[in-house]
Design a protein around this motif. Structure first.
Motif, PDB file in Angstrom:
ATOM      1  N   ALA A   1       0.827  -1.121   0.235  1.00  0.00           N
ATOM      2  CA  ALA A   1      -0.107  -0.025   0.064  1.00  0.00           C
ATOM      3  C   ALA A   1       0.918   1.161   0.040  1.00  0.00           C
ATOM      4  O   ALA A   1       0.588   2.160  -0.838  1.00  0.00           O
ATOM      5  N   SER A   2       1.850   1.155   0.773  1.00  0.00           N
ATOM      6  CA  SER A   2       2.784   2.591   0.812  1.00  0.00           C
ATOM      7  C   SER A   2       3.545   2.518  -0.484  1.00  0.00           C
ATOM      8  O   SER A   2       3.608   3.962  -1.021  1.00  0.00           O
ATOM      9  N   ALA A   3       3.976   1.337  -1.275  1.00  0.00           N
ATOM     10  CA  ALA A   3       4.457   1.825  -2.685  1.00  0.00           C
ATOM     11  C   ALA A   3       3.450   2.118  -3.605  1.00  0.00           C
ATOM     12  O   ALA A   3       3.706   2.965  -4.310  1.00  0.00           O
ATOM     13  N   LEU A   4       2.189   1.653  -3.545  1.00  0.00           N
ATOM     14  CA  LEU A   4       1.330   2.219  -4.352  1.00  0.00           C
ATOM     15  C   LEU A   4       1.055   3.945  -4.205  1.00  0.00           C
ATOM     16  O   LEU A   4       0.924   4.778  -5.227  1.00  0.00           O
ATOM     17  N   TYR A   5       1.005   4.322  -2.809  1.00  0.00           N
ATOM     18  CA  TYR A   5       0.621   5.560  -2.461  1.00  0.00           C
ATOM     19  C   TYR A   5       2.078   6.459  -2.644  1.00  0.00           C
ATOM     20  O   TYR A   5       1.530   7.517  -3.408  1.00  0.00           O
ATOM     21  N   ASN A   6       3.064   5.841  -2.661  1.00  0.00           N
ATOM     22  CA  ASN A   6       4.209   6.400  -2.986  1.00  0.00           C
ATOM     23  C   ASN A   6       4.195   6.889  -4.440  1.00  0.00           C
ATOM     24  O   ASN A   6       4.774   8.025  -4.945  1.00  0.00           O
ATOM     25  N   GLU A   7       3.809   5.948  -5.423  1.00  0.00           N
ATOM     26  CA  GLU A   7       3.745   6.075  -6.928  1.00  0.00           C
ATOM     27  C   GLU A   7       2.892   7.344  -7.107  1.00  0.00           C
ATOM     28  O   GLU A   7       3.185   7.956  -8.099  1.00  0.00           O
ATOM     29  N   LYS A   8       1.682   7.438  -6.536  1.00  0.00           N
ATOM     30  CA  LYS A   8       0.872   8.266  -6.644  1.00  0.00           C
ATOM     31  C   LYS A   8       1.477   9.933  -6.063  1.00  0.00           C
ATOM     32  O   LYS A   8       1.451  10.763  -6.664  1.00  0.00           O
TER      33      LYS A   8
ATOM     34  N   LEU B   1       2.316  24.394  -2.634  1.00  0.00           N
ATOM     35  CA  LEU B   1       1.650  23.820  -1.379  1.00  0.00           C
ATOM     36  C   LEU B   1       0.439  23.876  -1.299  1.00  0.00           C
ATOM     37  O   LEU B   1      -0.289  22.496  -1.038  1.00  0.00           O
ATOM     38  N   LYS B   2      -0.298  24.894  -1.619  1.00  0.00           N
ATOM     39  CA  LYS B   2      -1.946  24.982  -1.800  1.00  0.00           C
ATOM     40  C   LYS B   2      -2.456  23.718  -2.778  1.00  0.00           C
ATOM     41  O   LYS B   2      -3.326  22.988  -2.357  1.00  0.00           O
ATOM     42  N   GLY B   3      -1.813  23.663  -3.808  1.00  0.00           N
ATOM     43  CA  GLY B   3      -2.170  22.962  -4.858  1.00  0.00           C
ATOM     44  C   GLY B   3      -2.128  21.670  -4.490  1.00  0.00           C
ATOM     45  O   GLY B   3      -2.965  20.816  -4.918  1.00  0.00           O
ATOM     46  N   ILE B   4      -0.846  21.281  -3.822  1.00  0.00           N
ATOM     47  CA  ILE B   4      -0.618  19.842  -3.590  1.00  0.00           C
ATOM     48  C   ILE B   4      -1.705  19.402  -2.473  1.00  0.00           C
ATOM     49  O   ILE B   4      -2.146  18.307  -2.328  1.00  0.00           O
ATOM     50  N   ALA B   5      -1.642  20.408  -1.272  1.00  0.00           N
ATOM     51  CA  ALA B   5      -2.472  20.112  -0.433  1.00  0.00           C
ATOM     52  C   ALA B   5      -4.007  19.702  -0.853  1.00  0.00           C
ATOM     53  O   ALA B   5      -4.715  18.741  -0.319  1.00  0.00           O
ATOM     54  N   ALA B   6      -4.532  20.554  -1.690  1.00  0.00           N
ATOM     55  CA  ALA B   6      -5.776  20.250  -2.250  1.00  0.00           C
ATOM     56  C   ALA B   6      -5.940  18.904  -2.916  1.00  0.00           C
ATOM     57  O   ALA B   6      -6.839  18.126  -2.977  1.00  0.00           O
ATOM     58  N   GLU B   7      -4.824  18.633  -3.741  1.00  0.00           N
ATOM     59  CA  GLU B   7      -4.967  17.171  -4.553  1.00  0.00           C
ATOM     60  C   GLU B   7      -4.585  16.129  -3.786  1.00  0.00           C
ATOM     61  O   GLU B   7      -5.205  14.876  -3.817  1.00  0.00           O
ATOM     62  N   LEU B   8      -3.789  16.228  -2.518  1.00  0.00           N
ATOM     63  CA  LEU B   8      -3.682  15.208  -1.534  1.00  0.00           C
ATOM     64  C   LEU B   8      -5.154  14.802  -0.706  1.00  0.00           C
ATOM     65  O   LEU B   8      -5.460  13.752  -0.537  1.00  0.00           O
ATOM     66  N   ALA B   9      -5.867  15.855  -0.515  1.00  0.00           N
ATOM     67  CA  ALA B   9      -7.185  15.860   0.089  1.00  0.00           C
ATOM     68  C   ALA B   9      -8.011  15.019  -0.830  1.00  0.00           C
ATOM     69  O   ALA B   9      -8.857  14.478  -0.451  1.00  0.00           O
TER      70      ALA B   9
ATOM     71  N   SER C   1       4.082  16.753 -11.100  1.00  0.00           N
ATOM     72  CA  SER C   1       3.164  17.538 -11.757  1.00  0.00           C
ATOM     73  C   SER C   1       3.425  19.068 -11.382  1.00  0.00           C
ATOM     74  O   SER C   1       3.116  19.961 -12.073  1.00  0.00           O
ATOM     75  N   PHE C   2       3.973  19.206 -10.216  1.00  0.00           N
ATOM     76  CA  PHE C   2       4.336  20.602  -9.700  1.00  0.00           C
ATOM     77  C   PHE C   2       5.785  20.945  -9.899  1.00  0.00           C
ATOM     78  O   PHE C   2       6.294  21.864  -9.384  1.00  0.00           O
ATOM     79  N   GLY C   3       6.691  20.108 -10.371  1.00  0.00           N
ATOM     80  CA  GLY C   3       7.995  20.207 -10.903  1.00  0.00           C
ATOM     81  C   GLY C   3       8.710  20.101  -9.627  1.00  0.00           C
ATOM     82  O   GLY C   3       9.689  20.779  -9.441  1.00  0.00           O
ATOM     83  N   MET C   4       8.315  19.393  -8.609  1.00  0.00           N
ATOM     84  CA  MET C   4       9.259  19.218  -7.524  1.00  0.00           C
ATOM     85  C   MET C   4       9.258  17.867  -7.065  1.00  0.00           C
ATOM     86  O   MET C   4       8.742  16.965  -7.365  1.00  0.00           O
ATOM     87  N   THR C   5      10.573  17.265  -6.146  1.00  0.00           N
ATOM     88  CA  THR C   5      10.241  15.949  -5.545  1.00  0.00           C
ATOM     89  C   THR C   5       9.869  15.939  -4.408  1.00  0.00           C
ATOM     90  O   THR C   5       9.267  16.700  -3.660  1.00  0.00           O
ATOM     91  N   ILE C   6       9.525  14.684  -3.868  1.00  0.00           N
ATOM     92  CA  ILE C   6       8.926  14.750  -2.263  1.00  0.00           C
ATOM     93  C   ILE C   6       9.687  15.367  -1.153  1.00  0.00           C
ATOM     94  O   ILE C   6       9.292  15.948  -0.468  1.00  0.00           O
TER      95      ILE C   6
END
Length: 134
Positions: free
Chosen positions: A11-18, A97-105, A25-30
């Motif tokens: 499950a962690s690997a699948l989530y990490n892929e996402k 950060l706001k865009g990523i937070a919205a997408e994570l939600a 898509s935001f041009g950055m790394t984790i």
């Protein structure tokens, strides 16, 4: 038959892929995303970030330079010799950060769309128990 820990790893690997796809898509790394969150929370020097993350200074320095180059962070030299750097999140970084937070939600809502409140509470309780066991 898979063990519970193998299922968690999968499950962690699948989530990490996402997560990797989202960050790209935001041009950055984790790692850069985590840096922005830490700096936004008040850890504004390399020393503070290093202490909080246990990252060695050379790795952290590369990550900070990359985030500055991508205009996600600003740096300000301070101190008598101007060698101390204070980092802050740029407008672009804040917007990302706001865009990523919205997408994570959105991802969270999709993953748990078929789960009721009791299921979610049980999952939280079991994961908390697992963390304490490990």
């Amino acid at each position: 038959m898979k063990t519970a820990l193998e299922s968690l790893r999968n499950a962690s690997a699948l989530y990490n892929e996402k997560l990797v796809k989202l960050m790209k898509s935001f041009g950055m790394t984790i790692a850069e995303h985590r840096l922005l969150l830490l700096i936004e929370s008040g850890l504004d020097t390399q020393e503070k970030i290093s202490l909080a993350t246990k990252l060695d200074t050379s790795t952290l320095s590369r990550q900070l330079k990359s985030a500055v180059r991508k205009e996600l962070l600003d740096k300000l030299a301070t101190g008598r010799d101007k060698r101390q750097l204070i980092y802050s999140v740029t407008e672009k970084g804040q917007s990302d950060l706001k865009g990523i937070a919205a997408e994570l939600a959105r991802i969270d809502a999709n993953v748990f769309s078929d789960w009721n409140q009791n299921d979610r509470a049980l999952l939280d309780q079991l994961l908390d128990k697992l963390e304490k066991s490990i």
